[in-house]
Design a protein around this motif. Structure first.
Motif, PDB file in Angstrom:
ATOM      1  N   THR A   1       0.252   5.317   3.178  1.00 34.61           N
ATOM      2  CA  THR A   1      -1.018   4.706   2.804  1.00 34.61           C
ATOM      3  C   THR A   1      -1.200   3.346   3.451  1.00 34.61           C
ATOM      4  O   THR A   1      -0.254   2.579   3.599  1.00 34.61           O
TER       5      THR A   1
ATOM      6  N   TRP B   1       0.817  -1.210   0.000  1.00 30.40           N
ATOM      7  CA  TRP B   1       0.000   0.000   0.000  1.00 30.40           C
ATOM      8  C   TRP B   1       0.857   1.268   0.000  1.00 30.40           C
ATOM      9  O   TRP B   1       0.433   2.308  -0.494  1.00 30.40           O
TER      10      TRP B   1
ATOM     11  N   HIS C   1      -9.989   6.383   2.097  1.00 30.35           N
ATOM     12  CA  HIS C   1     -10.113   6.143   0.660  1.00 30.35           C
ATOM     13  C   HIS C   1     -11.516   6.479   0.166  1.00 30.35           C
ATOM     14  O   HIS C   1     -11.690   6.940  -0.965  1.00 30.35           O
TER      15      HIS C   1
ATOM     16  N   ILE D   1      -5.150   7.188   4.298  1.00 31.06           N
ATOM     17  CA  ILE D   1      -3.844   7.789   4.050  1.00 31.06           C
ATOM     18  C   ILE D   1      -3.551   8.844   5.110  1.00 31.06           C
ATOM     19  O   ILE D   1      -4.408   9.672   5.431  1.00 31.06           O
TER      20      ILE D   1
ATOM     21  N   GLN E   1      -5.368   9.890  -3.607  1.00 26.37           N
ATOM     22  CA  GLN E   1      -4.070  10.515  -3.864  1.00 26.37           C
ATOM     23  C   GLN E   1      -4.143  11.406  -5.099  1.00 26.37           C
ATOM     24  O   GLN E   1      -3.610  12.533  -5.107  1.00 26.37           O
TER      25      GLN E   1
END
Length: 344
Positions: free
Chosen positions: A203, A100, A235, A208, A145
């Protein structure tokens, strides 16, 4: 090229190996699929093991100097011991789960300047390991992201470069022995306050930790210094908020304080005490976040050192987390992808 991928441990006329990826494009948390194709040489060969591993360039410090080295950070055995007959053709499929925390190398189809990533194939024979195949891997951002990176662009920040720094950010659940820094030049509306911003993603399957390091300009009676922020997102929030507004809020909060995370035990640089009045959680309404945190130095007087613990070397969660590679892979990186990781 077959010559590059010939198993040198067997000498001329030995087996060859060629690893083919089904798709070199992937994301953190997904699987990288491919096949290791072997062709027997002039004589039978006793293969002990075949392993694939992810390698990348990492910036490291030694005393007052900084240098780049190639590090393997994740590996997977794909075959045990077997005998490869003369001229035998063998294809071994594999699925390599991407950690991750795998750093991002490509955004919107463009390679981030300074980033390299490859899949290396090792074939172990008697008393030797032949590292004879290296394939480029392109790691694209996860949706949240990508939204955050897009928010920086919408706010007017200009991408400067990216690199990987060896070390561990305290206060996060980092498992790899390095972290990625994505650097931006400050947008015009922030230019009177900050020079540059460094963005780090730590992450996990749940979400995150977004770490910001802002190079804050000095004032009439104060010197310039770095200020820090850490904010947690899920997420599932990728399409739920206005990310430009969120990132702007993070930057406003981070630059309005001086090292707020020092109050939360994230590692103040030596010589700094805990400022009064800090320590509460911060973030945007949908998630709990956290304020800035102190770093030490890695080249410009600020940097991540103060909250960076020593690199967690050794086997971590089944990963090979820190093997420094001094072999032909260095040449492969230089030949295939340039010197990106050596540049500041």
């Amino acid at each position: 090229m077959v010559f590059k991928k010939m198993l040198s441990a067997f000498g001329v006329g030995g087996p060859t190996v060629d690893t083919v990826l089904a798709n070199p494009n992937t994301r953190p948390g997904l699987a990288l699929e491919g096949k290791v194709n072997l062709v027997g040489g002039d004589a039978s060969a006793a293969i002990e093991q075949i392993v694939v591993g992810l390698v990348t360039r990492v910036e490291m410090e030694s005393g007052d100097s900084e240098y780049a080295g190639v590090m393997e950070f994740h590996r997977l055995p794909v075959a045990g011991a077997f005998e490869l007959a003369p001229k035998q053709q063998l294809s071994i499929p594999f699925q390599l789960p991407m950690p991750w925390e795998t750093p991002i190398t490509d955004v919107y189809g463009q390679r981030l300047h300074g980033m390299t990533m490859g899949l290396r194939t090792e074939v172990a024979v008697a008393r030797a390991v032949d590292k004879s195949d290296l394939d480029q891997v392109n790691v694209h951002p996860l949706p949240v992201q990508e939204r955050i990176l897009d928010a920086f662009a919408r706010l007017g920040f200009r991408f400067k470069g990216a690199d990987l720094e060896r070390g561990h950010i305290r206060g996060t659940q980092q498992t790899l022995p390095f972290y990625q820094e994505i650097e931006f030049y400050a947008a015009s509306q922030y230019a009177q306050v900050i020079n540059e911003v460094e963005l780090t993603f730590v992450t996990s399957p749940q979400g995150i930790d977004v770490v910001l390091e802002c190079d804050k300009r000095g004032g009439f009676l104060s010197a310039g210094h770095d200020v820090f922020g850490r904010y947690s997102v899920a997420h599932t929030d990728a399409d739920r908020v206005d990310w430009a507004q969120v990132v702007d809020g993070w930057l406003q909060e981070t630059t309005s304080r001086y090292g707020g995370l020092r109050a939360q035990g994230f590692g103040a640089p030596q010589g700094f005490g805990t400022p009064p009045g800090y320590g509460a959680s911060h973030g945007y309404p949908m998630q709990h976040g956290h304020g800035g945190h102190g770093h030490g130095g890695h080249g410009r007087g600020g940097g991540m050192g103060g909250i960076v613990a020593g690199a967690a070397l050794g086997a971590v969660g089944g990963m090979v987390a820190g093997e420094m590679i001094e072999d032909a892979v260095e040449g492969d990186f230089a030949e295939d992808w340039g010197s990106g990781g050596d540049e500041e």
